[in-house]
Motif scaffolding. Structure first.
Motif, PDB file in Angstrom:
ATOM      1  N   SER A  68      -0.693   5.526  -5.350  1.00 17.96           N
ATOM      2  CA  SER A  68       0.334   4.544  -5.694  1.00 17.96           C
ATOM      3  C   SER A  68      -0.151   3.191  -5.210  1.00 17.96           C
ATOM      4  N   ILE A  69      -0.481   2.325  -6.152  1.00 15.13           N
ATOM      5  CA  ILE A  69      -1.091   1.031  -5.828  1.00 15.13           C
ATOM      6  C   ILE A  69      -0.582  -0.031  -6.790  1.00 15.13           C
ATOM      7  N   SER A  70      -0.811  -1.282  -6.430  1.00 17.02           N
ATOM      8  CA  SER A  70      -0.541  -2.373  -7.365  1.00 17.02           C
ATOM      9  C   SER A  70      -1.728  -2.500  -8.316  1.00 17.02           C
ATOM     10  N   TRP A  71      -1.526  -3.220  -9.391  1.00 18.34           N
ATOM     11  CA  TRP A  71      -2.557  -3.307 -10.421  1.00 18.34           C
ATOM     12  C   TRP A  71      -3.835  -3.961  -9.912  1.00 18.34           C
ATOM     13  N   GLU A  72      -3.718  -4.874  -8.970  1.00 19.08           N
ATOM     14  CA  GLU A  72      -4.912  -5.587  -8.508  1.00 19.08           C
ATOM     15  C   GLU A  72      -5.676  -4.836  -7.423  1.00 19.08           C
ATOM     16  N   GLN A  73      -5.120  -3.756  -6.919  1.00 13.22           N
ATOM     17  CA  GLN A  73      -5.793  -2.995  -5.873  1.00 13.22           C
ATOM     18  C   GLN A  73      -6.832  -2.042  -6.452  1.00 13.22           C
ATOM     19  N   GLU A  74      -7.837  -1.722  -5.622  1.00 12.32           N
ATOM     20  CA  GLU A  74      -8.791  -0.678  -5.969  1.00 12.32           C
ATOM     21  C   GLU A  74      -8.222   0.668  -5.529  1.00 12.32           C
ATOM     22  N   ARG A  75      -8.459   1.693  -6.326  1.00  8.30           N
ATOM     23  CA  ARG A  75      -7.909   3.016  -5.999  1.00  8.30           C
ATOM     24  C   ARG A  75      -8.853   3.754  -5.039  1.00  8.30           C
ATOM     25  N   THR A  76      -8.762   3.377  -3.762  1.00  8.85           N
ATOM     26  CA  THR A  76      -9.577   4.029  -2.743  1.00  8.85           C
ATOM     27  C   THR A  76      -8.668   4.754  -1.772  1.00  8.85           C
ATOM     28  N   ALA A  77      -9.261   5.598  -0.938  1.00  8.30           N
ATOM     29  CA  ALA A  77      -8.485   6.416  -0.014  1.00  8.30           C
ATOM     30  C   ALA A  77      -7.703   5.568   0.984  1.00  8.30           C
ATOM     31  N   LYS A  78      -8.199   4.345   1.296  1.00  8.65           N
ATOM     32  CA  LYS A  78      -7.565   3.545   2.331  1.00  8.65           C
ATOM     33  C   LYS A  78      -6.304   2.840   1.850  1.00  8.65           C
ATOM     34  N   ASN A  79      -6.283   2.405   0.604  1.00 10.78           N
ATOM     35  CA  ASN A  79      -5.128   1.605   0.187  1.00 10.78           C
ATOM     36  C   ASN A  79      -4.209   2.304  -0.800  1.00 10.78           C
ATOM     37  N   ALA A  80      -4.516   3.524  -1.185  1.00 13.54           N
ATOM     38  CA  ALA A  80      -3.642   4.264  -2.109  1.00 13.54           C
ATOM     39  C   ALA A  80      -2.603   5.013  -1.277  1.00 13.54           C
ATOM     40  N   GLN A  81      -1.429   4.399  -1.093  1.00 15.45           N
ATOM     41  CA  GLN A  81      -0.385   4.988  -0.264  1.00 15.45           C
ATOM     42  C   GLN A  81       0.406   6.003  -1.093  1.00 15.45           C
ATOM     43  N   VAL A  82       0.303   7.256  -0.720  1.00 16.76           N
ATOM     44  CA  VAL A  82       0.940   8.323  -1.485  1.00 16.76           C
ATOM     45  C   VAL A  82       2.423   8.411  -1.121  1.00 16.76           C
ATOM     46  N   ILE A  83       3.252   8.524  -2.148  1.00 12.66           N
ATOM     47  CA  ILE A  83       4.692   8.689  -1.943  1.00 12.66           C
ATOM     48  C   ILE A  83       5.016  10.181  -1.983  1.00 12.66           C
ATOM     49  N   PHE A  84       5.665  10.686  -0.919  1.00 17.88           N
ATOM     50  CA  PHE A  84       5.973  12.110  -0.870  1.00 17.88           C
ATOM     51  C   PHE A  84       7.454  12.393  -1.170  1.00 17.88           C
ATOM     52  N   ASP A  85       8.314  11.423  -0.923  1.00 15.86           N
ATOM     53  CA  ASP A  85       9.742  11.646  -1.102  1.00 15.86           C
ATOM     54  C   ASP A  85      10.319  10.521  -1.955  1.00 15.86           C
ATOM     55  N   PHE A  86      10.837  10.880  -3.121  1.00 19.76           N
ATOM     56  CA  PHE A  86      11.394   9.867  -4.027  1.00 19.76           C
ATOM     57  C   PHE A  86      12.874   9.593  -3.767  1.00 19.76           C
ATOM     58  N   THR A  87      13.491  10.342  -2.870  1.00 14.07           N
ATOM     59  CA  THR A  87      14.937  10.225  -2.659  1.00 14.07           C
ATOM     60  C   THR A  87      15.394   8.805  -2.354  1.00 14.07           C
ATOM     61  N   PRO A  88      14.735   8.101  -1.412  1.00 13.88           N
ATOM     62  CA  PRO A  88      15.228   6.740  -1.097  1.00 13.88           C
ATOM     63  C   PRO A  88      15.175   5.775  -2.271  1.00 13.88           C
ATOM     64  N   PHE A  89      14.348   6.058  -3.252  1.00 13.13           N
ATOM     65  CA  PHE A  89      14.155   5.105  -4.349  1.00 13.13           C
ATOM     66  C   PHE A  89      15.159   5.295  -5.485  1.00 13.13           C
ATOM     67  N   PHE A  90      16.015   6.343  -5.360  1.00 10.26           N
ATOM     68  CA  PHE A  90      17.051   6.545  -6.359  1.00 10.26           C
ATOM     69  C   PHE A  90      18.382   5.934  -5.926  1.00 10.26           C
ATOM     70  N   SER A  91      18.446   5.423  -4.711  1.00  5.99           N
ATOM     71  CA  SER A  91      19.689   4.804  -4.256  1.00  5.99           C
ATOM     72  C   SER A  91      19.817   3.419  -4.881  1.00  5.99           C
ATOM     73  N   GLY A  92      21.034   3.010  -5.083  1.00  6.36           N
ATOM     74  CA  GLY A  92      21.241   1.692  -5.690  1.00  6.36           C
ATOM     75  C   GLY A  92      21.356   1.777  -7.198  1.00  6.36           C
ATOM     76  N   THR A  93      20.662   0.916  -7.885  1.00  8.33           N
ATOM     77  CA  THR A  93      20.784   0.852  -9.342  1.00  8.33           C
ATOM     78  C   THR A  93      20.143   2.061 -10.007  1.00  8.33           C
ATOM     79  N   ARG A  94      20.509   2.247 -11.254  1.00 10.12           N
ATOM     80  CA  ARG A  94      19.983   3.379 -12.017  1.00 10.12           C
ATOM     81  C   ARG A  94      18.555   3.106 -12.475  1.00 10.12           C
ATOM     82  N   VAL A  95      17.700   4.106 -12.313  1.00  8.91           N
ATOM     83  CA  VAL A  95      16.306   3.986 -12.757  1.00  8.91           C
ATOM     84  C   VAL A  95      16.237   4.294 -14.247  1.00  8.91           C
ATOM     85  N   ARG A  96      15.519   3.448 -14.980  1.00 12.15           N
ATOM     86  CA  ARG A  96      15.377   3.633 -16.421  1.00 12.15           C
ATOM     87  C   ARG A  96      13.902   3.753 -16.792  1.00 12.15           C
TER      88      ARG A  96
END
Length: 352
Positions: free
Chosen positions: A266-294
């Motif tokens: 999980s990276i921004s478009w300008e980042q390189e996909r390397t082991a150091k900066n690719a922060q893996v998301i394990f739990d999506f629960t916090p990201f469903f709070s608030g507005t509806r995801v479309r």
């Protein structure tokens, strides 16, 4: 004796001496056209040529190297090739003949005649004992060229194995293991390829020319190889339907189940996909709070037959827009897995 006669004798002597200087006799086995036109070089080359038939191997090697170097410096490549070919044909059983053939091979390579050069390298490797040239084994020099340029994967496997077995101290073993593994892949020898890729990972400092992410890609390949692979989908449509259903129903656990369990990034478009900066998301629960995801009703137009992007938005996160990245699995090691699809990562933010 009159002054006129004396002058005439002196002139004759000068002429004779000059002629002897210009026309230094060459050995009977050497064609005269090899001798340079300029007197100093002609004398020197003639003397070197005279050393070749009867001198020690060491002296003969020095003489041949100097003559070949002179001809190259003068741009007399045709004469140089004739000289070396003549030596090789006259002494086919001499160990030094391997060196003559090596010089020929290098010349043909320089002239763009690669197949002919490789033919000579093979001839040296198969037909002559190894020979040290300035402390470097001749077979090593030939193997290095052959392994790099041989097209047949089975032959290339043999050459790389010989390099590793005989000359490990003279090579970057990481590079050799990497290209040996590639040759095993091309030959369909999958178990050997995996075994060799594991050896390659023992050399993290190795740099593969033209492939800056080689180490990361091999890590990912082995991680995938060792995984259960139970998150894969048979086709892109099934993967699309499953992921969008989990988003639509706000089912974080289901969404987590669909993402790849190894090499997920999980990276921004300008980042390189390397082991150091690719922060893996394990739990999506916090990201469903608030507005509806479309999500978009269709995949992004930039998608290809092997990669696809799905634009989503409304995430409770500092970056509202996520592009989900799907890819076709390239895994020829198992035909039942090769060609399936996985959700491999997330790109944060709008595309450039």
């Amino acid at each position: 004796m009159s002054s006129t006669v004396r002058t005439t004798l002196i002139l004759l002597t000068v002429v004779v001496l000059s002629l002897s200087f210009f026309f230094v006799p060459s050995p009977p086995w050497v064609d005269g056209y090899l001798l340079p036109e300029r007197p100093p070089e002609r004398t020197h080359i003639a003397r070197l040529l005279s050393l070749i038939p009867e001198s020690s191997p060491e002296t003969r090697l020095i003489a041949v190297k100097e003559i070949a170097g002179f001809l190259a410096q003068e741009g007399l490549w045709t004469k140089r090739a004739a000289f070396l070919s003549g030596l090789a044909s006259r002494t086919p059983d001499s160990p030094l003949t391997a060196y003559y053939l090596y010089l020929l091979a290098r010349q043909y390579q320089r002239e763009g005649a690669e197949p002919l050069a490789l033919l000579y390298y093979r001839r040296i490797l198969e037909g002559y004992p190894d020979l040290l040239i300035e402390g470097v084994p001749l077979h090593f020099l030939c193997l290095r060229e052959l392994a790099d340029k041989e097209e047949d994967p089975y032959t290339r496997i043999r050459y790389y194995n010989l390099l590793i077995q005989r000359y490990a101290s003279r090579i970057d073993a990481g590079v050799a293991y990497y290209f040996l593994a590639k040759a095993y892949e091309q030959a369909g020898m999958w178990d050997d390829a995996i075994r060799t890729y594991r050896l390659f990972l023992n050399y993290p400092a190795t740099s593969i020319p033209g492939e800056p992410e080689a180490y990361l890609k091999v890590q990912e390949l082995l991680a995938f190889h060792d995984s259960p692979k139970n998150w894969l989908f048979d086709d892109l449509e099934s993967l699309f339907d499953a992921v969008t259903y989990a988003i639509r129903t706000r089912n974080a656990a289901l969404l987590s189940r669909y993402r790849a369990k190894v090499n997920f990034f999980s990276i921004s478009w300008e980042q390189e996909r390397t082991a150091k900066n690719a922060q893996v998301i394990f739990d999506f629960t916090p990201f469903f709070s608030g507005t509806r995801v479309r999500y978009a009703s269709e995949l992004d137009p930039s998608s290809t037959p092997s990669e696809a992007y799905l634009r989503t938005w409304g995430w409770s996160y500092r970056i509202n827009v996520w592009y989900l990245y799907f890819r076709r699995v390239n895994y020829p090691f198992d035909p039942d897995i090769d060609g399936k699809w996985e959700w491999a990562g997330i790109y944060f933010g709008e595309k450039f």
